[in-house]
Design an enzyme around this catalytic site. Structure first.
Site, mmCIF file in Angstrom:
data_model
loop_
_atom_site.group_PDB
_atom_site.id
_atom_site.type_symbol
_atom_site.label_atom_id
_atom_site.label_comp_id
_atom_site.label_asym_id
_atom_site.label_seq_id
_atom_site.Cartn_x
_atom_site.Cartn_y
_atom_site.Cartn_z
ATOM 1 N N THR A 45 39.324 33.592 44.716
ATOM 2 C CA THR A 45 39.780 32.732 43.628
ATOM 3 C C THR A 45 39.835 31.293 44.102
ATOM 4 O O THR A 45 40.414 30.997 45.149
ATOM 5 C CB THR A 45 41.166 33.208 43.152
ATOM 6 O OG1 THR A 45 40.983 34.419 42.419
ATOM 7 C CG2 THR A 45 41.841 32.180 42.252
ATOM 8 N N ALA A 214 42.882 46.089 42.729
ATOM 9 C CA ALA A 214 43.574 45.806 44.003
ATOM 10 C C ALA A 214 44.531 44.628 43.877
ATOM 11 O O ALA A 214 44.713 44.046 42.809
ATOM 12 C CB ALA A 214 42.525 45.521 45.087
ATOM 13 N N TYR A 217 47.402 43.265 41.002
ATOM 14 C CA TYR A 217 47.165 42.988 39.591
ATOM 15 C C TYR A 217 47.290 44.284 38.748
ATOM 16 O O TYR A 217 47.676 45.326 39.260
ATOM 17 C CB TYR A 217 45.800 42.306 39.412
ATOM 18 C CG TYR A 217 45.725 41.009 40.194
ATOM 19 C CD1 TYR A 217 46.543 39.931 39.855
ATOM 20 C CD2 TYR A 217 44.886 40.878 41.301
ATOM 21 C CE1 TYR A 217 46.512 38.753 40.577
ATOM 22 C CE2 TYR A 217 44.847 39.697 42.032
ATOM 23 C CZ TYR A 217 45.663 38.636 41.673
ATOM 24 O OH TYR A 217 45.638 37.468 42.397
HETATM 25 C C1 LIG Z 1 41.846 31.963 48.702
HETATM 26 C C2 LIG Z 1 41.685 33.401 48.468
HETATM 27 C C3 LIG Z 1 41.384 33.827 47.191
HETATM 28 C C4 LIG Z 1 41.184 35.177 46.934
HETATM 29 N N1 LIG Z 1 40.832 35.578 45.676
HETATM 30 C C5 LIG Z 1 40.544 36.879 45.439
HETATM 31 C C6 LIG Z 1 40.074 37.299 44.153
HETATM 32 O O1 LIG Z 1 39.868 36.525 43.226
HETATM 33 N N2 LIG Z 1 39.847 38.621 43.985
HETATM 34 C C7 LIG Z 1 40.042 39.545 44.983
HETATM 35 O O2 LIG Z 1 39.832 40.732 44.783
HETATM 36 N N3 LIG Z 1 40.468 39.150 46.207
HETATM 37 C C8 LIG Z 1 40.689 37.860 46.466
HETATM 38 N N4 LIG Z 1 41.061 37.461 47.721
HETATM 39 C C9 LIG Z 1 41.069 38.432 48.827
HETATM 40 C C10 LIG Z 1 39.732 38.364 49.565
HETATM 41 O O3 LIG Z 1 38.689 38.874 48.754
HETATM 42 C C11 LIG Z 1 39.762 39.166 50.873
HETATM 43 O O4 LIG Z 1 40.212 40.467 50.586
HETATM 44 C C12 LIG Z 1 40.664 38.530 51.916
HETATM 45 O O5 LIG Z 1 40.349 37.151 52.091
HETATM 46 C C13 LIG Z 1 40.516 39.249 53.269
HETATM 47 O O6 LIG Z 1 39.159 39.238 53.675
HETATM 48 P P1 LIG Z 1 38.648 38.253 54.834
HETATM 49 O O7 LIG Z 1 39.417 38.625 56.075
HETATM 50 O O8 LIG Z 1 37.182 38.530 54.973
HETATM 51 O O9 LIG Z 1 38.946 36.870 54.391
HETATM 52 C C14 LIG Z 1 41.301 36.117 47.989
HETATM 53 C C15 LIG Z 1 41.608 35.678 49.277
HETATM 54 C C16 LIG Z 1 41.791 34.342 49.528
HETATM 55 C C17 LIG Z 1 42.071 33.907 50.926
#
Ligand SMILES: Cc1cc2nc3c(=O)[nH]c(=O)nc-3n(C[C@H](O)[C@H](O)[C@H](O)COP(=O)(O)O)c2cc1C
Length: 411
Positions: A45, A214, A217
């Site tokens: 997001t 997940a 929500y």
């Molecule tokens: C800034 C930010 C926004 C995120 N927005 C979403 C989102 O819109 N939908 C979602 O399912 N997860 C969202 N997440 C979770 C990420 O998809 C992901 O699960 C999380 O960053 C961990 O993965 P990573 O270690 O590769 O960053 C968001 C995470 C961050 C940091």
């Protein structure tokens, strides 16, 4: 001469690294759609849409750049499928609820395809953690049951950001009003809303959608026993708690047909509960996987900040491995995968068929090329000051919205 030899050695080492990632760069197929490799960009997001949810040129450039960086699949940020109350969770969140939204998403999908990646649009409903400013005045958020979220620090919590915005004292935690339990008729209507949003996503050129079950929500609020106290067909047993997510996937499938991708995202924790865990741990993951084995999703997607951390002291099995085995469905594993070797390990260990990479690809659009070349990638810590940008245009937020009086006015 020495420099020549060291460069040649470095090149050789990098070739070795590429050869050491055979799974990651092998093509994959989901619902008949072929991906050039097994790297998905995780949904992030960013709150870059216009106040009415229309995607912006900034979003086209952002996604285009990451597709060019080499990902096989781009999963967009959480997007609201319709204008029903509480569906939109954030200010400046994009929607796929109107013809204007469709028209503005089209260049995003085109740009992702031009960069060689496939694209799916994540559909979500905020449920009880919907920003109160996105609700009609006086309306309660909705959820599985009559519960109330403990709230969370929604936008930012760093000192630098607070200074920038002139906030003195601690960041206020955003609190949410008491949620009202949905009726079965409303559950059906929301599932239809997801389906209509999915059809619009396909119309905009997407290869499919992700159903967001997940991160705290609405669908998560049904799946998680801590937030679901229902005694009807949507509460109680694991089979009942996943019923809403299954219904959404089924309606979406009816709307977009067999040749488009549907993924279903799951997690133990949520935005208002970062340490959340499923009661029953890995055994519950297995039960959920089994209950989803014949659902209409093509793949499950595990969301976490550390994919191996199952929060279950009685088992070493990572949650994505448990869900994958029990469901028999392809798994996209996510959480802390910031190096090529870690991605390869998730694929080799039977935990995943694809990996989803969030923060590393947020910070390094070329992450796939970097790991392929064997270039070391620095760990990107979670820090709201760079990962979440404040909404663009509060002044033009939904005119129906009300701002609680104790919220800062400097936003
Ligand atoms: C800034 C930010 C926004 C995120 N927005 C979403 C989102 O819109 N939908 C979602 O399912 N997860 C969202 N997440 C979770 C990420 O998809 C992901 O699960 C999380 O960053 C961990 O993965 P990573 O270690 O590769 O960053 C968001 C995470 C961050 C940091």
């Amino acid at each position: 001469m020495a420099a020549f030899w060291s460069a040649a050695t470095e090149r050789k080492e990098r070739r070795t690294m590429t050869e050491a990632l055979p799974r990651l760069f092998a093509p994959a197929t989901l619902a008949g759609v072929t991906l050039r490799n097994r790297i998905a960009m995780a949904p992030l997001t960013r709150q870059m849409a216009e106040a009415d949810g229309t995607p912006t040129a900034e979003m086209v450039a952002y996604y285009a750049r990451r597709a060019r960086g080499g990902a096989g699949l781009i999963i967009t940020e959480g997007t609201y499928p319709d204008d029903g109350p509480g569906c939109r969770a954030y200010l400046s969140q994009p929607g796929i609820a109107t013809a204007r939204h469709v028209a503005a998403w089209r260049p995003v999908a085109e740009a992702i395809h031009a960069g060689g990646a496939k694209a799916i649009l994540q559909l979500m409903h905020g449920g009880r953690v919907t920003d109160p400013r996105c609700l009609p005045p006086g309306a309660a958020p909705v959820s599985a049951s009559d519960t109330q979220s403990g709230g969370w620090v929604l936008y930012t919590d760093t000192d630098a950001e607070a200074k920038l915005r002139g906030i003195t004292g601690p960041w206020p935690k955003v609190t949410f009003g008491p949620a009202r339990a949905l009726t079965v008729a409303e559950i059906e209507a929301i599932a239809d809303g997801f389906a209509a949003g999915a059809a619009r996503a396909v119309e905009a050129g997407f290869d499919g959608v992700e159903v967001h079950g997940a991160n705290g929500y609405l669908l998560y609020q049904f799946i998680h026993d801590a937030t679901n106290h229902r005694t009807d067909a949507y509460g109680g047993s694991v089979e009942n708690r996943v019923r809403f997510a299954r219904l959404v996937c089924e309606r979406v499938r009816q709307a977009i047909g067999p040749e488009r991708i549907i993924t279903l995202r799951l997690s133990q924790d949520g935005v208002d509960d970062f340490t959340g865990a499923w009661a029953g741990g890995v055994a519950t993951a297995r039960a959920i996987g089994a209950a989803l084995s014949d659902c209409a999703a093509d793949a499950l997607h595990w969301s976490s900040f550390a994919w191996r951390d199952n929060r279950d002291p009685t088992s070493d099995t990572p949650m994505p491995a448990a869900l994958r085995a029990a469901s028999g469905k392809p798994m996209i594993a996510n959480g802390g995968i910031d190096q090529g070797a870690e991605a390869e390990a998730a694929l080799a260990d039977g935990a995943a068929d694809l990996v989803a990479v969030g923060r590393p690809m947020f910070a390094n659009p070329d992450w796939p090329q970097m790991v392929r070349a064997g270039v070391p990638v620095d760990l990107v810590p979670f820090d709201r000051s760079y990962v979440i940008r404040p909404p663009l245009d509060h002044a033009h937020a939904d005119p129906r919205a009300t701002v609680p009086p104790d919220w800062p006015t400097v936003w």
